[in-house]
Write a protein that holds these residues in place. Structure first.
Motif: not given
Length: 193
Positions: A29-33, A45-49, A59-62, A93-98
Motif C-alpha cells: 500500500s502507498w500512503t498519500a503524502h 509514499v512507501i517508507p523503506l527506512r 509518521r513513517m513517511i515524515y 542515512v536517515r529516512g528513505v522512501r519511494l
C-alpha cells in the motif's frame, strides 16, 4: 566551497533492477503524502527506512529533522537493488522512501526548510521509473533526471514537479547527513565536471 542547487552524483544504478524491486512491491500500500495542499492528483509514499519505533503510516513517511535513530522497514528486506543504493552512501542515512507522482499529477511549487548540504542535510533522488514528460523545476529551471542516476537537489529552494506523462514517476529518495564523506563526493564531482 559553495554548492550548486543541483548536482548529478558520480553514482549510477541499474534501472532494470530498480524497476524489479518496485514491481516486487506491487501489493504494498502507498500512503498519500500528508501535505495535501502541496499537490494535485496522486503523490504517495512507501517508507523503506524511518524513525525507530514508528508504526503509523504518516509518521513513517515524515522526515522529522529532530529524530536521530532510524531503522529499515520490513518492506526493504525484499528490495536488494534499493538496499544496494542505500549502501553506496558511506554516510549516515536517515529516512528513505519511494515517492510516486501519478500520471497527470502535480506537486505545486514549495520549499522544504533545511534540506540543503549547507544546513547539514542532503536529499538525494534516484529515479526508479520516469518518463520524458516529467518536468521537475528547481529555482525555475528544469532538472532532467534519468532512471538509475543519483541527484542532489537543494530543496530548501523553490521547486515543483509536473508529471504530464501517461505513466507514474517513482523516485527512491534518501535523506543523508552531510558529513565529510558526502561533502568530499560533492567537491570531487564539482572539480571534475
Amino acid at each position: 566551497m559553495a554548492f550548486p542547487d543541483r548536482l548529478q552524483l558520480p553514482l549510477s544504478f541499474d534501472p532494470a533492477r530498480l524497476a524489479r524491486d518496485l514491481d516486487a512491491l506491487a501489493a504494498t500500500s502507498w500512503t498519500a503524502h500528508y501535505v495535501q495542499q502541496n499537490y494535485e492528483g496522486d503523490w504517495s509514499v512507501i517508507p523503506l527506512r524511518c524513525a525507530a519505533g514508528e508504526t503509523h503510516p504518516i509518521r513513517m513517511i515524515y522526515s522529522d529533522p529532530t529524530v536521530t535513530q532510524f531503522v529499515d522497514t520490513p518492506i526493504l528486506a525484499a528490495c536488494s537493488a534499493f538496499r544496494e543504493v542505500i549502501a553506496a552512501f558511506a554516510c549516515e542515512v536517515r529516512g528513505v522512501r519511494l515517492m510516486r507522482l501519478g500520471a497527470g499529477s502535480v506537486i505545486k511549487e514549495h520549499a522544504d526548510l533545511d534540506l540543503d548540504i549547507e544546513s547539514g542535510a542532503a536529499r538525494i533522488h534516484v529515479p526508479v521509473v520516469t518518463n520524458p514528460d516529467v518536468e521537475f523545476r528547481l529555482n525555475g529551471s528544469r532538472v532532467e533526471m534519468a532512471a538509475g542516476q543519483a541527484w542532489y537537489l537543494r530543496l530548501s529552494d523553490p521547486h515543483a514537479v509536473a508529471n504530464r506523462g501517461t505513466t507514474d514517476r517513482v523516485h527512491l529518495v534518501l535523506d543523508l547527513v552531510a558529513d565529510d564523506w558526502l561533502r568530499g563526493v560533492f567537491e570531487t564531482e564539482l572539480v571534475e565536471s
